[in-house]
Design a protein around this motif. Sequence first.
Motif, mmCIF file in Angstrom:
data_model
loop_
_atom_site.group_PDB
_atom_site.id
_atom_site.type_symbol
_atom_site.label_atom_id
_atom_site.label_comp_id
_atom_site.label_asym_id
_atom_site.label_seq_id
_atom_site.Cartn_x
_atom_site.Cartn_y
_atom_site.Cartn_z
ATOM 1 N N SER A 150 0.813 -1.210 0.000
ATOM 2 C CA SER A 150 0.000 0.000 0.000
ATOM 3 C C SER A 150 0.841 1.253 0.000
ATOM 4 O O SER A 150 0.492 2.240 -0.615
ATOM 5 C CB SER A 150 -0.911 -0.008 1.228
ATOM 6 O OG SER A 150 -0.139 -0.053 2.407
ATOM 7 N N ALA A 151 1.972 1.220 0.706
ATOM 8 C CA ALA A 151 2.771 2.429 0.780
ATOM 9 C C ALA A 151 3.362 2.802 -0.556
ATOM 10 O O ALA A 151 3.610 3.965 -0.837
ATOM 11 C CB ALA A 151 3.879 2.245 1.809
ATOM 12 N N ASN A 157 -2.079 4.621 1.749
ATOM 13 C CA ASN A 157 -1.443 4.613 3.059
ATOM 14 C C ASN A 157 -1.242 6.020 3.593
ATOM 15 O O ASN A 157 -0.404 6.250 4.446
ATOM 16 C CB ASN A 157 -0.090 3.895 2.979
ATOM 17 C CG ASN A 157 0.420 3.513 4.350
ATOM 18 O OD1 ASN A 157 -0.368 3.220 5.230
ATOM 19 N ND2 ASN A 157 1.725 3.523 4.527
ATOM 20 N N GLY A 160 -1.309 6.568 7.330
ATOM 21 C CA GLY A 160 -0.185 6.152 8.165
ATOM 22 C C GLY A 160 0.975 7.116 8.116
ATOM 23 O O GLY A 160 2.124 6.723 8.317
ATOM 24 N N GLU A 163 3.203 7.126 11.253
ATOM 25 C CA GLU A 163 3.571 5.854 11.865
ATOM 26 C C GLU A 163 5.078 5.711 12.003
ATOM 27 O O GLU A 163 5.591 5.336 13.050
ATOM 28 C CB GLU A 163 3.012 4.701 11.038
ATOM 29 C CG GLU A 163 3.295 3.340 11.661
ATOM 30 C CD GLU A 163 2.582 2.250 10.903
ATOM 31 O OE1 GLU A 163 3.022 1.099 11.009
ATOM 32 O OE2 GLU A 163 1.601 2.565 10.212
ATOM 33 N N SER A 208 -0.440 3.792 16.042
ATOM 34 C CA SER A 208 -0.757 3.441 14.663
ATOM 35 C C SER A 208 -0.879 4.709 13.852
ATOM 36 O O SER A 208 -0.986 5.808 14.372
ATOM 37 C CB SER A 208 -2.084 2.678 14.615
ATOM 38 O OG SER A 208 -3.130 3.528 14.997
ATOM 39 N N GLY A 209 -0.864 4.530 12.522
ATOM 40 C CA GLY A 209 -0.972 5.701 11.660
ATOM 41 C C GLY A 209 -2.254 6.462 11.904
ATOM 42 O O GLY A 209 -2.269 7.685 11.959
ATOM 43 N N HIS A 250 5.129 1.182 4.223
ATOM 44 C CA HIS A 250 4.349 0.539 5.273
ATOM 45 C C HIS A 250 5.100 -0.700 5.745
ATOM 46 O O HIS A 250 5.258 -1.657 5.009
ATOM 47 C CB HIS A 250 2.969 0.163 4.744
ATOM 48 C CG HIS A 250 2.008 -0.144 5.845
ATOM 49 N ND1 HIS A 250 1.984 -1.358 6.488
ATOM 50 C CD2 HIS A 250 1.056 0.616 6.435
ATOM 51 C CE1 HIS A 250 1.046 -1.348 7.412
ATOM 52 N NE2 HIS A 250 0.474 -0.155 7.395
ATOM 53 N N SER A 253 2.948 -4.205 5.754
ATOM 54 C CA SER A 253 1.926 -4.489 4.756
ATOM 55 C C SER A 253 2.006 -5.915 4.235
ATOM 56 O O SER A 253 1.039 -6.428 3.703
ATOM 57 C CB SER A 253 2.042 -3.497 3.598
ATOM 58 O OG SER A 253 3.305 -3.613 2.992
ATOM 59 N N TYR A 479 -5.236 -3.136 8.657
ATOM 60 C CA TYR A 479 -3.789 -3.187 8.725
ATOM 61 C C TYR A 479 -3.159 -1.809 8.888
ATOM 62 O O TYR A 479 -1.976 -1.694 9.192
ATOM 63 C CB TYR A 479 -3.214 -3.854 7.473
ATOM 64 C CG TYR A 479 -3.617 -3.196 6.179
ATOM 65 C CD1 TYR A 479 -2.875 -2.159 5.633
ATOM 66 C CD2 TYR A 479 -4.760 -3.608 5.500
ATOM 67 C CE1 TYR A 479 -3.256 -1.551 4.453
ATOM 68 C CE2 TYR A 479 -5.136 -3.010 4.317
ATOM 69 C CZ TYR A 479 -4.381 -1.990 3.799
ATOM 70 O OH TYR A 479 -4.773 -1.386 2.624
ATOM 71 N N ASP A 480 -3.947 -0.730 8.714
ATOM 72 C CA ASP A 480 -3.343 0.608 8.743
ATOM 73 C C ASP A 480 -4.157 1.611 9.542
ATOM 74 O O ASP A 480 -3.598 2.422 10.254
ATOM 75 C CB ASP A 480 -3.161 1.105 7.302
ATOM 76 C CG ASP A 480 -2.373 2.404 7.228
ATOM 77 O OD1 ASP A 480 -1.464 2.565 8.056
ATOM 78 O OD2 ASP A 480 -2.645 3.237 6.361
ATOM 79 N N ARG A 481 -5.476 1.569 9.438
ATOM 80 C CA ARG A 481 -6.302 2.590 10.066
ATOM 81 C C ARG A 481 -7.122 1.975 11.196
ATOM 82 O O ARG A 481 -7.603 0.854 11.080
ATOM 83 C CB ARG A 481 -7.228 3.247 9.030
ATOM 84 C CG ARG A 481 -6.470 4.011 7.970
ATOM 85 C CD ARG A 481 -7.416 4.740 7.033
ATOM 86 N NE ARG A 481 -8.182 3.826 6.185
ATOM 87 C CZ ARG A 481 -7.714 3.298 5.073
ATOM 88 N NH1 ARG A 481 -6.477 3.522 4.691
ATOM 89 N NH2 ARG A 481 -8.476 2.508 4.338
#
Length: 615
Positions: A150-151, A157, A160, A163, A208-209, A250, A253, A479-481
């Motif tokens: 994703s990054a 992302n 994040g 993060e 977390s982000g 990320h 990820s 996984y991120d938010r």
Amino acid sequence: MAQFRLPGADRTYPDPHGGGGGAAGRSRRIRRSGKAPLRVMAGAIAVILALVLLVAFSSHLLLSRHGEIRSRLHDENVGRKQGSSVGLKGAIPRVLRFGKGSGKVGWDSRQWDKDDRRRDRDYAEEDQKFPGDGGRKSENETVGSRPSHSADHGLYNEGGRAELDSYRDEYEVSLKKGGKLWEDDVVGKGNAHDDYGYGYGFGGEGKSGGDAVTDELKKDSSVISGKGGGGGGDSKTEKKLASRRKPRHHKFSGSSCKIKFFNSTAQLVEPLESKKFSRFSLQYKEVEDRPNDLENWEPRFAGHQSPQEREESYYARDQKINCGFVRGPKGSPSTGFDMAEDDVRYMSRCHIAVSSCIFGKSDSLRTPYNKVVTRLSRKNVCFIMFMDEITLQTLLSEGQKMDGSGFIGLWKIVVVKNLPSTDMRRVGKIPKFLTHRLFPSARYSIWLDSKLRLQSDPLLILEYFLWRKGYEYAISNHYDRHCVWEEVMQNKKLNKFNHTLIDQQFEFYQADGLKRFDPSDPNKLLPSYVPEGSFIVRAHTPMSNLFSCLWFNEVDHFTSRGQLSFAYTYLKLRRMNPTKPFYLNMFKDCARRSVVKLFRHRAEDKGNIPKQLMR
């Protein structure tokens, strides 16, 4: 003429002429041997001095490099925080009313997003080898391909952003403790007390982000109040700070957790229904009558639920509620999701169901990895794939072969006709949320989005996620938010749905008590307000079935983005039933990655604008 002494000329030999040459030779030898130790000592001292100078120079370089790194990290942290604040002010001047002329889109989108995957390019795991794959390439893998995270795609992302700042802070702390790298301490070993994060704990030092961005929004009063939309700051300073920033990646990820499955399914024993689960009779409305005062009334698959009926449906008690599959009065047309009678009978006999769906030919058919599905599971588990006719024809034209019983591999193909909506994503929520309606005799079910391939035995999955600790519903966090505020922001930024409808849904939830996610709250009911949602394991208990119906009704009433309504539905259910617990296992997303493999969607969804948006 200069004379050169030959080797051995200083040795003592008898003088053939008796001139005492021997004594002179000895004298000369003695003098030379006395100077040799002096030269050795001088050479040793020179070597020692050189080593000291080398060590001093190296130490100076290391210390200066260390100071430079710390200074650069400090500058980057300050730059990122300032840059994030400036970016948020410029791009999102409002928080409580996301969108409505704000955001990078710059306009209130009233055009249905036909395929948000064009902007929201999910990370994919098809390029990562599964231990049991034997080195063979995946279905969509090409030579020279690399994992798509994703990054790497930027926008997805964006939440994040802060993060890695927390990771750099931890790196600073580790240097003070003796120079141990944070990767070894945090990523390599993980946090033993972290049940829901990726090496950082909710409420601990790492954030977390989503939590970091939420904190930034809290600190920025102009953003929260909706005042001010200017970029702010010196443009030269912004350019300088932007030039210092490095691409963000990320960290987790593509990571997965080690899951301690049982070695075999032979010793598994299905547990009796736990007495701790709430017990009540939940029935479903199947037919609704036409109101006399409405001329243009039409039957709907989800029925027509009044605000009072919606509110009362949240009580965990004996009741009959709307939960899809509602028909109109006799003589009315079908409300949709029609299946063949043979398929309906087949599903009614399933005790454990693994199900998925493909509508609008948006994905390839991904058969569960055969080597990990035991003979016991093949005998006792139904594998059902729902799809429309156009998807089936596409698969057959591509070489897929269906046998006489309607199977392609392990999947039993169930063709659905007369889809209730032209929005394929909204149609996909029917088998995803209403599994207990499609499999009325099933006690357990596992749901997979069509982009996933099952790579673990279903019985081992049930034992690990439900039976081992007595849960009745299991779903992974995102996984991120982790905050709905951030998820709403992302949906508006990527133009995933009509902005006005997202505003209406989110404002309604806030008015009904939805608060921001606070990772430091020791009494928080959820480890995250945003689920990943593509992998769900559930026991068909009354409370689990009620939650599934409520979540489906929220998706039907508002937007089809289930991540926006998950936390509200769960928190409201818990709030209205304080004496009836709901045993939900919201596990970390890396555990999901250990049991399923993610692939990219193969084609753009060609769905049209839903009828409910064309008013």
